[in-house]
Design a protein around this motif. Sequence first.
Motif, PDB file in Angstrom:
ATOM      1  N   PHE A   1     -31.447 -14.541 102.951  1.00  7.80           N
ATOM      2  CA  PHE A   1     -31.730 -15.876 102.428  1.00  7.80           C
ATOM      3  C   PHE A   1     -31.721 -15.865 100.905  1.00  7.80           C
ATOM      4  O   PHE A   1     -31.143 -16.761 100.270  1.00  7.80           O
ATOM      5  CB  PHE A   1     -33.089 -16.358 102.947  1.00  7.80           C
ATOM      6  CG  PHE A   1     -33.495 -17.710 102.437  1.00  7.80           C
ATOM      7  CD1 PHE A   1     -32.908 -18.858 102.932  1.00  7.80           C
ATOM      8  CD2 PHE A   1     -34.476 -17.827 101.455  1.00  7.80           C
ATOM      9  CE1 PHE A   1     -33.282 -20.116 102.453  1.00  7.80           C
ATOM     10  CE2 PHE A   1     -34.852 -19.077 100.984  1.00  7.80           C
ATOM     11  CZ  PHE A   1     -34.253 -20.221 101.481  1.00  7.80           C
ATOM     12  N   VAL A   2     -32.334 -14.860 100.301  1.00  4.67           N
ATOM     13  CA  VAL A   2     -32.343 -14.737  98.840  1.00  4.67           C
ATOM     14  C   VAL A   2     -30.931 -14.494  98.325  1.00  4.67           C
ATOM     15  O   VAL A   2     -30.501 -15.103  97.336  1.00  4.67           O
ATOM     16  CB  VAL A   2     -33.284 -13.604  98.399  1.00  4.67           C
ATOM     17  CG1 VAL A   2     -33.318 -13.486  96.876  1.00  4.67           C
ATOM     18  CG2 VAL A   2     -34.690 -13.820  98.948  1.00  4.67           C
TER      19      VAL A   2
ATOM     20  N   TYR B   1     -43.462 -14.620 103.177  1.00  5.44           N
ATOM     21  CA  TYR B   1     -43.246 -13.235 103.610  1.00  5.44           C
ATOM     22  C   TYR B   1     -43.669 -12.211 102.567  1.00  5.44           C
ATOM     23  O   TYR B   1     -43.618 -10.999 102.826  1.00  5.44           O
ATOM     24  CB  TYR B   1     -41.770 -13.026 103.981  1.00  5.44           C
ATOM     25  CG  TYR B   1     -41.327 -13.961 105.080  1.00  5.44           C
ATOM     26  CD1 TYR B   1     -41.697 -13.732 106.400  1.00  5.44           C
ATOM     27  CD2 TYR B   1     -40.574 -15.099 104.793  1.00  5.44           C
ATOM     28  CE1 TYR B   1     -41.315 -14.602 107.413  1.00  5.44           C
ATOM     29  CE2 TYR B   1     -40.185 -15.968 105.797  1.00  5.44           C
ATOM     30  CZ  TYR B   1     -40.564 -15.718 107.096  1.00  5.44           C
ATOM     31  OH  TYR B   1     -40.187 -16.582 108.099  1.00  5.44           O
TER      32      TYR B   1
ATOM     33  N   ALA C   1     -35.336 -18.527 106.615  1.00  7.86           N
ATOM     34  CA  ALA C   1     -35.669 -17.897 105.336  1.00  7.86           C
ATOM     35  C   ALA C   1     -36.358 -16.559 105.518  1.00  7.86           C
ATOM     36  O   ALA C   1     -36.946 -16.029 104.574  1.00  7.86           O
ATOM     37  CB  ALA C   1     -36.555 -18.840 104.517  1.00  7.86           C
ATOM     38  N   ARG C   2     -36.296 -15.994 106.702  1.00  9.03           N
ATOM     39  CA  ARG C   2     -37.048 -14.755 106.976  1.00  9.03           C
ATOM     40  C   ARG C   2     -36.430 -13.536 106.328  1.00  9.03           C
ATOM     41  O   ARG C   2     -37.131 -12.623 105.910  1.00  9.03           O
ATOM     42  CB  ARG C   2     -37.133 -14.545 108.500  1.00  9.03           C
ATOM     43  CG  ARG C   2     -37.905 -15.619 109.239  1.00  9.03           C
ATOM     44  CD  ARG C   2     -37.993 -15.290 110.713  1.00  9.03           C
ATOM     45  NE  ARG C   2     -36.677 -15.261 111.326  1.00  9.03           N
ATOM     46  CZ  ARG C   2     -36.075 -16.326 111.865  1.00  9.03           C
ATOM     47  NH1 ARG C   2     -36.689 -17.503 111.839  1.00  9.03           N
ATOM     48  NH2 ARG C   2     -34.888 -16.236 112.418  1.00  9.03           N
ATOM     49  N   SER C   3     -35.107 -13.493 106.260  1.00  7.02           N
ATOM     50  CA  SER C   3     -34.401 -12.291 105.842  1.00  7.02           C
ATOM     51  C   SER C   3     -34.134 -12.280 104.345  1.00  7.02           C
ATOM     52  O   SER C   3     -34.121 -13.321 103.676  1.00  7.02           O
ATOM     53  CB  SER C   3     -33.084 -12.181 106.623  1.00  7.02           C
ATOM     54  OG  SER C   3     -32.247 -11.190 106.086  1.00  7.02           O
TER      55      SER C   3
ATOM     56  N   ARG D   1     -40.208 -20.978 100.384  1.00  2.00           N
ATOM     57  CA  ARG D   1     -39.833 -20.713 101.778  1.00  2.00           C
ATOM     58  C   ARG D   1     -39.810 -19.236 102.127  1.00  2.00           C
ATOM     59  O   ARG D   1     -40.003 -18.868 103.289  1.00  2.00           O
ATOM     60  CB  ARG D   1     -38.453 -21.306 102.099  1.00  2.00           C
ATOM     61  CG  ARG D   1     -38.389 -22.829 102.103  1.00  2.00           C
ATOM     62  CD  ARG D   1     -37.184 -23.302 102.883  1.00  2.00           C
ATOM     63  NE  ARG D   1     -37.310 -22.949 104.301  1.00  2.00           N
ATOM     64  CZ  ARG D   1     -36.271 -22.654 105.084  1.00  2.00           C
ATOM     65  NH1 ARG D   1     -35.040 -22.639 104.583  1.00  2.00           N
ATOM     66  NH2 ARG D   1     -36.458 -22.351 106.348  1.00  2.00           N
ATOM     67  N   HIS D   2     -39.560 -18.388 101.127  1.00  2.00           N
ATOM     68  CA  HIS D   2     -39.427 -16.954 101.445  1.00  2.00           C
ATOM     69  C   HIS D   2     -40.579 -16.136 100.871  1.00  2.00           C
ATOM     70  O   HIS D   2     -41.353 -15.525 101.616  1.00  2.00           O
ATOM     71  CB  HIS D   2     -38.100 -16.421 100.929  1.00  2.00           C
ATOM     72  CG  HIS D   2     -37.900 -14.957 101.223  1.00  2.00           C
ATOM     73  ND1 HIS D   2     -37.522 -14.490 102.465  1.00  2.00           N
ATOM     74  CD2 HIS D   2     -38.063 -13.854 100.440  1.00  2.00           C
ATOM     75  CE1 HIS D   2     -37.448 -13.168 102.433  1.00  2.00           C
ATOM     76  NE2 HIS D   2     -37.770 -12.766 101.210  1.00  2.00           N
ATOM     77  N   TYR D   3     -40.716 -16.134  99.561  1.00  2.00           N
ATOM     78  CA  TYR D   3     -41.660 -15.207  98.945  1.00  2.00           C
ATOM     79  C   TYR D   3     -43.119 -15.563  99.240  1.00  2.00           C
ATOM     80  O   TYR D   3     -43.945 -14.667  99.463  1.00  2.00           O
ATOM     81  CB  TYR D   3     -41.418 -15.146  97.436  1.00  2.00           C
ATOM     82  CG  TYR D   3     -40.168 -14.378  97.067  1.00  2.00           C
ATOM     83  CD1 TYR D   3     -40.139 -12.990  97.137  1.00  2.00           C
ATOM     84  CD2 TYR D   3     -39.015 -15.038  96.668  1.00  2.00           C
ATOM     85  CE1 TYR D   3     -38.989 -12.271  96.812  1.00  2.00           C
ATOM     86  CE2 TYR D   3     -37.860 -14.332  96.333  1.00  2.00           C
ATOM     87  CZ  TYR D   3     -37.857 -12.950  96.407  1.00  2.00           C
ATOM     88  OH  TYR D   3     -36.719 -12.250  96.093  1.00  2.00           O
TER      89      TYR D   3
ATOM     90  N   VAL E   1     -36.560 -21.041  97.256  1.00  2.00           N
ATOM     91  CA  VAL E   1     -36.621 -19.630  97.642  1.00  2.00           C
ATOM     92  C   VAL E   1     -38.052 -19.109  97.528  1.00  2.00           C
ATOM     93  O   VAL E   1     -38.544 -18.392  98.418  1.00  2.00           O
ATOM     94  CB  VAL E   1     -35.662 -18.795  96.774  1.00  2.00           C
ATOM     95  CG1 VAL E   1     -35.855 -17.305  97.041  1.00  2.00           C
ATOM     96  CG2 VAL E   1     -34.222 -19.198  97.042  1.00  2.00           C
TER      97      VAL E   1
ATOM     98  N   ASN F   1     -36.974  -7.204  98.561  1.00  2.00           N
ATOM     99  CA  ASN F   1     -36.703  -8.589  98.179  1.00  2.00           C
ATOM    100  C   ASN F   1     -37.008  -8.845  96.707  1.00  2.00           C
ATOM    101  O   ASN F   1     -36.423  -9.737  96.092  1.00  2.00           O
ATOM    102  CB  ASN F   1     -37.439  -9.575  99.093  1.00  2.00           C
ATOM    103  CG  ASN F   1     -38.939  -9.524  98.946  1.00  2.00           C
ATOM    104  OD1 ASN F   1     -39.480  -8.966  97.999  1.00  2.00           O
ATOM    105  ND2 ASN F   1     -39.634 -10.125  99.907  1.00  2.00           N
TER     106      ASN F   1
END
Length: 361
Positions: free
Chosen positions: A132-133, A170, A127-129, A165-167, A162, A176
Amino acid sequence: MIAVNAAVISGVFLHKITLPPFVPYIHLLVDYHFGFIKRALIGALVSLFAAKVPVWLVFAIGGAAWLVTLALFVLLFRRTFGLDDRQLPLFVLMAGSPFFFKNFMHTLGHFDIYGCLFAIILLLIPARSILFVAGAAAASLLLILIHQIHFLMYLPTIAAIVMLRHYLIYGFNRQNTAVGIAAVAGVGALFLAVQFYGSMPVPADRFTEHLRSRMADPSRPELLSFAYIWYQGLAQELHDTWARMPSNLPGIPVFALLIWLHMPLWRYFADAVRALSDEHHRRIVIAAIVAVSFGYLIIFAVVFDYSRWISNWAVCMFLILHAVKTLPGRDAAPVGAEDGRNQLFGWIVTLIPRVGIVRPF
């Protein structure tokens, strides 16, 4: 308990294949022959490979989706919690729940499982990039084309995954944030197009004739008895749901009991949220749970397949729990196998074969 669950699922499958797959079979017949319409993506894909659709294809495609989802869930659970003796009670309560794979087997051929499958994939991939979104947005678009009910059934859970795991990990930056806003706008626009402009544009007899031309066995016209749903608007769905409400309300205590039987799992979920190291993260998780649940309340008011909706709501809670475990925090105490109450709840959950489609059982 795992062995008994496997036996129960086998029994549910053997029973399922004896039932006529009315709605699932039509879904494989409907394509984009008459233009853009709702619930046609899977049928359109099938039409690329099969000019005539046999009934057994419902169980073949549905069974393959079920097996892939099960395999990926086991992989996900192993990654999130591990499959050692300490975590097997949680695995039994989750994977062996009548809300989960046993009910997906009972609804084999329906499209609910695809939302779960895409959500599991999003829980497994990195989910780093920003990709992923974008991937979550693409999955959401596909789910709406498969069936617009996913807009409230699994898309809020995908959005929660999302976010968690992502926002939350990171942070928000210009890129993003822009992609996230564009994704929400695009998904919303497609849902509105499907919901309000996706009805069948030709007379019903012409539509039915096309469906019959795609049947491998046209001598079974009863399999087309649900073709009317492609002409049914939101107002008619609301009318039908509320007309059935008096007969469906008695099922609510049964659903409440089924949810209560998962109490060891819910206690672990609450402990996992409390174990998060960031108070802001805890608030976001609670907001996500409320948002997903509110989406299901809207579904309950519009479509009357209550057993399906309550089952998928529980599955969404299971998936959000996996997302919660990716956030920083201490480990919650596992579900204790030595606790007699947990054993009792586990056996009861194990022995319940499934929840159903409309009414409980």
